[in-house]
Structures are given as structure tokens and as C-alpha cells.
Design a protein around this motif. Sequence first.
Motif, PDB file in Angstrom:
ATOM      1  N   SER A   1      -2.352  21.276 -11.786  1.00 55.80           N
ATOM      2  CA  SER A   1      -2.783  19.921 -12.139  1.00 55.80           C
ATOM      3  C   SER A   1      -2.832  19.026 -10.896  1.00 55.80           C
ATOM      4  O   SER A   1      -1.906  19.020 -10.079  1.00 55.80           O
ATOM      5  CB  SER A   1      -1.802  19.360 -13.178  1.00 55.80           C
ATOM      6  N   ILE A   2      -3.927  18.300 -10.751  1.00 58.36           N
ATOM      7  CA  ILE A   2      -4.058  17.360  -9.632  1.00 58.36           C
ATOM      8  C   ILE A   2      -4.484  16.016 -10.201  1.00 58.36           C
ATOM      9  O   ILE A   2      -5.502  15.910 -10.886  1.00 58.36           O
ATOM     10  CB  ILE A   2      -5.101  17.852  -8.606  1.00 58.36           C
ATOM     11  N   LYS A   3      -3.660  14.999  -9.969  1.00 58.52           N
ATOM     12  CA  LYS A   3      -3.999  13.663 -10.458  1.00 58.52           C
ATOM     13  C   LYS A   3      -3.982  12.703  -9.287  1.00 58.52           C
ATOM     14  O   LYS A   3      -3.152  12.832  -8.388  1.00 58.52           O
ATOM     15  CB  LYS A   3      -2.978  13.204 -11.501  1.00 58.52           C
ATOM     16  N   SER A   4      -4.881  11.749  -9.328  1.00 59.57           N
ATOM     17  CA  SER A   4      -4.943  10.867  -8.175  1.00 59.57           C
ATOM     18  C   SER A   4      -5.297   9.441  -8.565  1.00 59.57           C
ATOM     19  O   SER A   4      -6.105   9.211  -9.463  1.00 59.57           O
ATOM     20  CB  SER A   4      -5.989  11.412  -7.205  1.00 59.57           C
ATOM     21  N   ALA A   5      -4.684   8.489  -7.882  1.00 61.34           N
ATOM     22  CA  ALA A   5      -5.035   7.073  -8.041  1.00 61.34           C
ATOM     23  C   ALA A   5      -5.320   6.516  -6.653  1.00 61.34           C
ATOM     24  O   ALA A   5      -4.458   6.553  -5.779  1.00 61.34           O
ATOM     25  CB  ALA A   5      -3.888   6.311  -8.697  1.00 61.34           C
ATOM     26  N   LEU A   6      -6.539   6.069  -6.441  1.00 64.64           N
ATOM     27  CA  LEU A   6      -6.919   5.551  -5.122  1.00 64.64           C
ATOM     28  C   LEU A   6      -7.249   4.072  -5.226  1.00 64.64           C
ATOM     29  O   LEU A   6      -7.915   3.643  -6.168  1.00 64.64           O
ATOM     30  CB  LEU A   6      -8.164   6.284  -4.588  1.00 64.64           C
ATOM     31  N   PHE A   7      -6.817   3.305  -4.250  1.00 63.59           N
ATOM     32  CA  PHE A   7      -7.242   1.909  -4.146  1.00 63.59           C
ATOM     33  C   PHE A   7      -7.867   1.748  -2.763  1.00 63.59           C
ATOM     34  O   PHE A   7      -7.199   1.875  -1.743  1.00 63.59           O
ATOM     35  CB  PHE A   7      -6.057   0.959  -4.329  1.00 63.59           C
ATOM     36  N   ILE A   8      -9.178   1.522  -2.758  1.00 69.69           N
ATOM     37  CA  ILE A   8      -9.922   1.535  -1.491  1.00 69.69           C
ATOM     38  C   ILE A   8     -10.468   0.138  -1.245  1.00 69.69           C
ATOM     39  O   ILE A   8     -11.344  -0.328  -1.977  1.00 69.69           O
ATOM     40  CB  ILE A   8     -11.072   2.570  -1.578  1.00 69.69           C
ATOM     41  N   ASN A   9      -9.953  -0.551  -0.243  1.00 71.31           N
ATOM     42  CA  ASN A   9     -10.412  -1.918  -0.001  1.00 71.31           C
ATOM     43  C   ASN A   9     -11.118  -2.030   1.358  1.00 71.31           C
ATOM     44  O   ASN A   9     -11.299  -1.029   2.064  1.00 71.31           O
ATOM     45  CB  ASN A   9      -9.240  -2.901  -0.114  1.00 71.31           C
ATOM     46  N   LYS A  10     -11.483  -3.231   1.714  1.00 69.40           N
ATOM     47  CA  LYS A  10     -12.160  -3.523   2.992  1.00 69.40           C
ATOM     48  C   LYS A  10     -13.286  -2.529   3.249  1.00 69.40           C
ATOM     49  O   LYS A  10     -14.134  -2.342   2.393  1.00 69.40           O
ATOM     50  CB  LYS A  10     -11.139  -3.541   4.123  1.00 69.40           C
ATOM     51  N   ASP A  11     -13.288  -1.897   4.459  1.00 68.00           N
ATOM     52  CA  ASP A  11     -14.367  -0.941   4.735  1.00 68.00           C
ATOM     53  C   ASP A  11     -13.806   0.474   4.773  1.00 68.00           C
ATOM     54  O   ASP A  11     -14.273   1.324   5.504  1.00 68.00           O
ATOM     55  CB  ASP A  11     -15.045  -1.295   6.065  1.00 68.00           C
ATOM     56  N   LYS A  12     -12.767   0.718   3.973  1.00 71.80           N
ATOM     57  CA  LYS A  12     -12.089   2.016   4.030  1.00 71.80           C
ATOM     58  C   LYS A  12     -12.890   3.072   3.269  1.00 71.80           C
ATOM     59  O   LYS A  12     -13.717   2.760   2.423  1.00 71.80           O
ATOM     60  CB  LYS A  12     -10.693   1.886   3.455  1.00 71.80           C
ATOM     61  N   HIS A  13     -12.577   4.296   3.611  1.00 76.00           N
ATOM     62  CA  HIS A  13     -13.338   5.417   3.066  1.00 76.00           C
ATOM     63  C   HIS A  13     -12.351   6.512   2.660  1.00 76.00           C
ATOM     64  O   HIS A  13     -11.540   6.950   3.467  1.00 76.00           O
ATOM     65  CB  HIS A  13     -14.276   5.909   4.189  1.00 76.00           C
ATOM     66  N   GLN A  14     -12.440   6.897   1.401  1.00 74.16           N
ATOM     67  CA  GLN A  14     -11.517   7.933   0.950  1.00 74.16           C
ATOM     68  C   GLN A  14     -12.237   8.945   0.084  1.00 74.16           C
ATOM     69  O   GLN A  14     -13.119   8.601  -0.690  1.00 74.16           O
ATOM     70  CB  GLN A  14     -10.387   7.312   0.113  1.00 74.16           C
ATOM     71  N   GLU A  15     -11.793  10.179   0.236  1.00 76.51           N
ATOM     72  CA  GLU A  15     -12.389  11.241  -0.584  1.00 76.51           C
ATOM     73  C   GLU A  15     -11.319  12.189  -1.094  1.00 76.51           C
ATOM     74  O   GLU A  15     -10.393  12.554  -0.375  1.00 76.51           O
ATOM     75  CB  GLU A  15     -13.428  12.031   0.239  1.00 76.51           C
ATOM     76  N   ILE A  16     -11.490  12.577  -2.339  1.00 73.63           N
ATOM     77  CA  ILE A  16     -10.692  13.680  -2.890  1.00 73.63           C
ATOM     78  C   ILE A  16     -11.686  14.788  -3.200  1.00 73.63           C
ATOM     79  O   ILE A  16     -12.738  14.546  -3.796  1.00 73.63           O
ATOM     80  CB  ILE A  16      -9.983  13.289  -4.205  1.00 73.63           C
ATOM     81  N   LYS A  17     -11.333  15.975  -2.759  1.00 74.05           N
ATOM     82  CA  LYS A  17     -12.182  17.120  -3.076  1.00 74.05           C
ATOM     83  C   LYS A  17     -11.267  18.199  -3.632  1.00 74.05           C
ATOM     84  O   LYS A  17     -10.218  18.496  -3.061  1.00 74.05           O
ATOM     85  CB  LYS A  17     -12.883  17.605  -1.805  1.00 74.05           C
ATOM     86  N   THR A  18     -11.663  18.752  -4.774  1.00 78.80           N
ATOM     87  CA  THR A  18     -10.839  19.816  -5.339  1.00 78.80           C
ATOM     88  C   THR A  18     -11.711  21.025  -5.646  1.00 78.80           C
ATOM     89  O   THR A  18     -12.868  20.893  -6.038  1.00 78.80           O
ATOM     90  CB  THR A  18     -10.153  19.373  -6.665  1.00 78.80           C
ATOM     91  N   LYS A  19     -11.133  22.178  -5.423  1.00 79.19           N
ATOM     92  CA  LYS A  19     -11.816  23.400  -5.854  1.00 79.19           C
ATOM     93  C   LYS A  19     -10.766  24.281  -6.504  1.00 79.19           C
ATOM     94  O   LYS A  19      -9.769  24.651  -5.877  1.00 79.19           O
ATOM     95  CB  LYS A  19     -12.467  24.102  -4.663  1.00 79.19           C
ATOM     96  N   ILE A  20     -10.972  24.542  -7.774  1.00 75.18           N
ATOM     97  CA  ILE A  20     -10.004  25.353  -8.507  1.00 75.18           C
ATOM     98  C   ILE A  20     -10.686  26.670  -8.839  1.00 75.18           C
ATOM     99  O   ILE A  20     -11.725  26.692  -9.502  1.00 75.18           O
ATOM    100  CB  ILE A  20      -9.554  24.655  -9.810  1.00 75.18           C
ATOM    101  N   ASN A  21     -10.097  27.746  -8.345  1.00 76.76           N
ATOM    102  CA  ASN A  21     -10.676  29.069  -8.580  1.00 76.76           C
ATOM    103  C   ASN A  21      -9.875  29.814  -9.642  1.00 76.76           C
ATOM    104  O   ASN A  21      -8.752  30.265  -9.392  1.00 76.76           O
ATOM    105  CB  ASN A  21     -10.689  29.872  -7.271  1.00 76.76           C
ATOM    106  N   HIS A  22     -10.476  29.909 -10.820  1.00 68.50           N
ATOM    107  CA  HIS A  22      -9.837  30.690 -11.892  1.00 68.50           C
ATOM    108  C   HIS A  22     -10.235  32.144 -11.692  1.00 68.50           C
ATOM    109  O   HIS A  22     -11.378  32.515 -11.970  1.00 68.50           O
ATOM    110  CB  HIS A  22     -10.304  30.198 -13.265  1.00 68.50           C
ATOM    111  N   LEU A  23      -9.296  32.958 -11.213  1.00 65.33           N
ATOM    112  CA  LEU A  23      -9.631  34.345 -10.868  1.00 65.33           C
ATOM    113  C   LEU A  23      -9.148  35.353 -11.899  1.00 65.33           C
ATOM    114  O   LEU A  23      -9.544  36.513 -11.867  1.00 65.33           O
ATOM    115  CB  LEU A  23      -9.049  34.683  -9.493  1.00 65.33           C
ATOM    116  N   VAL A  24      -8.260  34.907 -12.796  1.00 66.44           N
ATOM    117  CA  VAL A  24      -7.701  35.794 -13.826  1.00 66.44           C
ATOM    118  C   VAL A  24      -7.685  35.047 -15.163  1.00 66.44           C
ATOM    119  O   VAL A  24      -7.829  33.832 -15.189  1.00 66.44           O
ATOM    120  CB  VAL A  24      -6.253  36.224 -13.464  1.00 66.44           C
TER     121      VAL A  24
END
Lengths: 244, 417
Positions: B265-288
Motif C-alpha cells: 500500500s502506498i498513500k500520499s498527501a502532497l501540498f505543492i505551493n509557489k513554483d514547486k514541482h513534485q511527482e509520485i510515480k508508482t509501479k506495482i508488479n503483480h507477478l504471482v
Amino acid sequence: MLVIKNLKASINNREILKGLNLKINPGEVHAIMGPNGSGKSTLANVLSGKNGYKISGEVKYLGESLNDIPVEERAQKGIFLAFQYPLEIPGVNTNNFLKTSLNTIKKAKGEKEIDTIAFLELVKEKAKELGIDEKILSRQLNVGFSGGEKKKNEILQMKILDPNLIILDETDSGLDIDALKIISDGVNSSRSEKKSFLVITHYQRLLEYIKPDHVHVLSDGKIIKSGTSELALELEKKGYKKLN
Amino acid sequence: MNENFKISPSEIDKIKLLNQKDKNFRLENLKLFNQQGFPTRNQEDWKFSDINQIFSKNFKNLESFKNGIKTKSINFIKEFDHNHILMVNGKLESSEFTFEDKNKIKIKSYTESNFSINNEENSLINLNNALSNNGLFLEVADNYRFEKVIIIYNVFTDDLKNNLLNNKNKIIIGKNSELHIIEYNINQSKNKFIYNTIENVILNEKASLKTINLQANQNDGFFYKYSKGKMKSNSNYSSFIFSSGPKFNKIDAEFDLEGDNCDCSIKSALFINKDKHQEIKTKINHLVPNCKSYQKIKSVVDAEGKGVYQGKIYVKDIAQKTNAYQLSKALLLSENSEFNSKPELEIYADDVKCSHGSTSGSVDENSIHYLMTRGLTKKQAVQLLVSGFLNEIIGDIKSNSVRKFIENKIGVQIHGY
């Protein structure tokens, strides 16, 4: 307390209030009745200062023109609107919100802010007076509340914020008899020489519980008839159509 | 690529190398980095965060950071009992496990290369492989449940200026063991710098790891973290990402669900103000078969800020009975705010439950009006709605004291905007 002269309000180029006059003295309870689309909720919105309306005419509250007074300052000056449909605000704790609200109003009045302990005592006392389970106050604001709980929460807010002019916008809609009783008891116990009420409603039923001093009929954006509580009974019998 | 950002192979000679294999690995990766430069928007994974452009705009040249500095005093958290690890500019300084059986914990500075993490498509990983010589290695033995949380104080000092830091961390949780970590980033630098880190997480059978990553002060740091996790059967990973303040922050998490019945489980809360830059990238590989994954990302973007969420769920053909859920919600506070989202499902099994959703919009005017009729100014009303929006994530933290601490830290950011 409130003097409205020739109030006109339009939204999206459609005129809804078409020259409304009303005078409410301190201590009085006025009821405004009217059919759907007559402008009842618009009147409540305009008095609260809601954006988006084009307005002409004059609204004076405690001798001061409200025309250029923004929403929050009206609230800080003691105008309270109990919403027909109170909004659900996810993630916001009801108690925290109410404390912020009360302290903002106290600050504007130049009064000392209230601390958390005193605030919680005040809430407890008011909730008890109203017969409301104070547990709803530790929940998110109106989220998952039943229709009755939402309306009770509005009345509790009214009790805590202690305003001078209270506008109840169809507070009775969607309520069962028990909830209606709690709410009208809440209003009746708040009546005083210093407070005035404007009760907006569809039905005479609410006025059996909250006895108004004056009843007005709103139709097509104007008050077409005013009288005592007898008028409400007459409306109930004959319907709105007969008045036109 | 920007010639100023090319790195000389002589930089590698400054690192204490373990053996020839290590050296070759680094040289090879450096070559790949120098060929490609920093990633640009032409690469799918960097489509919304053109780091090459961002770095070119903010740095004339970059200098690898040499350690050997003094830390300003740190205010350790007093609100709740905890073990701690102190990292300064990516280097392990000290650790204290007051509440634990020390025989069950192995901790050291992680200076070797990790040959298992290699990605020819991500030049930041190449750069890290070439130059990283510091980091944290933490291993928890089998059958050990931590009594108290570990706080990793990740301190960045004022010595950092136009520097490039590359670090690697490795965390291994033994069978049937459990650990909670709060990674608390404290940036004391007033200057710009780049912190490029790779984290390798291994959860053995029935292991459980809960992490909170917190960035909560306004600063000019540029952070990239690639987190690669491997989960064995019946293991449990839960991560919270709270980020507000850094000039740039991209957290790139890739988890392989290798054993059945694991839960990620990945949960995220972002607060991006001014000229800021944020990224969350997730890759979940279900192999079984029979695994669960969950991602919920809530972002608030104000002013000229930019937020990005890219989420991919991959389900292999044999991974039947997969249960995967992904949701991104963004709140835009200004006409100039931007949020991009790219949800992706790649499913090759036929008996799975996968859902995803993405919404973004502005603050509800009727809600603002409602709050204002209770005396709140517009700013107070918006701040309350923003806190409420993010509290839905913060509210999922089980420990009362930790939740209050995080709520407070994020609250300060929201109320200072």
C-alpha cells in the motif's frame, strides 16, 4: 434590526427578487412563506452575502448598509444563516471548525478568544440543552450525517455562535416530528429581545412550533401579503394560488 | 546533453573502491550517464517532469559532495518514544536503539555497489551507480518485532551548495519480523542541491514494513528517490509519503510482488505551493496470484506549482485473483496550478479485480461560502478545506501521537502558504 428597501437581485441575467421590502425589529420573529421558485432561498443567499448576484436596492442591518459587506464580515457582525442543505466538508472535524469560527467572530468583536477546554464545555452545555448527542461534533463536518443531524448541527452552531439575526432557510424540510421539535425548541429557547428571526418555509407546520409575530407571502420576487400567524393558517387551507 | 553536467571518470577514483568489478560497474554506469545526460520529457517516465530542463535552469554546474562537515544541532522529536538513526548529507552518523534487542539489528554505512539495481533507461540510476559511496544498510533478523518506531533523521546541512549527492540505502526485513520507520527529512541548507538516492527494500516471508516519508519545510533542495522493493509471500508493505516544501521532489517506487498473499500500500498527501514541482510515480508488479495493492495519492497545488502522478499496475498472466486499486485526487487552488496524472493498467490475467480513478478540480465555491457564513475569511475557509482534503490520508495513520505530529507539520505548511 433589518430594513430591506426595494431589493432586486438577479443571477445569470434572470431577475429573481423584484423589489422586496421588509422590516424586522429586534426581538421579532418573521416568517416568509411562498411557493417553489418565488425567491425564498435567493433572499437567504443575498442576505448572507453570497457571490454571483447582481443586486440593487438597500439592505440595512443595525443601521448600517450591508451592500458592500462581504460574507464573513456579515457573520462576524452577527448574521447567521441556517442552510437548507448544509454542506458536507470531508476531513474537517466539526469541533475544530466551530472553534475556529467562534474565535474568528470573537476576535472581530474585540472579545477574548476561547481556549479548547472552555470551548468543549460550551459545546457540551449547548448540545445538552438541545438534546443533541455531542458525539456528532467529533465527526467530520456534516459528512455522513442524516438530514436531521445536519439541521440539528446548524441549530447547535447558531447556539454556539450566538448571532443577532438568524435566518432559517427551510430548516423544517426533510425532518421528522422529533427532529422538528428539537430544532424548534432550540429556536424558541434562543428568542430574546435582542435577537430577530427570519423563518423561511414552505409549510405552515413549522409555524405551529415556532410562533411568528409576522407572516409574509413571497411570490414572484415580491412580498404580496403580510399579516399575523393567522395568514399562515389561511395559506395552508387555501394554497398560494388563491392569493394571486 | 548539457556539457556542464558531464562527469569526469576521475571522480570515480576519488571513491574508495572495493574491487575491479566495482570499478568497472561504476565506469560503465558513468559512461551511460554521460551519453544520455539527465532524463528529458522525451522519456515516457519523465514526460511531466523534464529534469534536464529543471536542472539546467537551476544549476550552472554540479559538484560531487565530499563529506566531513559539522551538523547544526538537531531537534529530536519529543512527542513520542522512538529509536533513531542520524544521517547527515546521506552519511550514517549515529544510531540508537534504546528500546530494542540490539542482537536482532544489523546497521552499517552502505558503501558498496548494489549490482542488482540497474536500469539502462533511467540515467539517474546510472549516475547513482557510478558515484554513490554512502548510505544506510539496515537488516532486521527473523522473528523480531520492533517495540518502537525508528526515526531516520535525514539531515541536509548548510554546507550543501550546487552539490550533487548520490546515496544508496538497503533495508532487509527478516521472516516474520516487523518494523516501522519514519524518514524525517530536515533541510538546513538555504541553497540548491541535488539528492539522488536509491533505496532497496527486501521483505522476506511474513515480514512487515511500515514507512512514513516526511518532507515538511520550505527549501531549495531537488530530491529524487528511486525505491525498489521485493516482497516475498505474506509480506506487508505500507508507505505514507507526506511532502511539502522542497523545490523539486520525485518519488519513484517500484515494487515486485513475488510471493503470494502480499499486500502493498502506498498513500500520499502532497501540498505543492509557489513554483514547486513534485511527482509520485508508482509501479506495482503483480507477478504471482492472490496479492493486493493499493495506491491513494492526494495532491493540493497552489500558485505556479506543478504536481504529477504516474501510476502503473502490471498484472502478469499467472497473477490470478489480484486485487489492485489506484486513485489520484488533486485540488487546484489557482488558475496557474497544474496537475498531470497518468494512470495505467497492464493486465494479462483474466480473473482479477483492478480499478483506478483520477480526478482534479478546484475548491468547491459552495463549501467556501458555507464556511464563510460562519465568519471564516476566504483564506481560512480554503485552508480548512485543504487540510480536510489531505487529512483523509493523514487520518489513516494508526498511532495517535504520530498522526498528530504529521498533522501539525503539514498544517504549518498549509497555514503558511
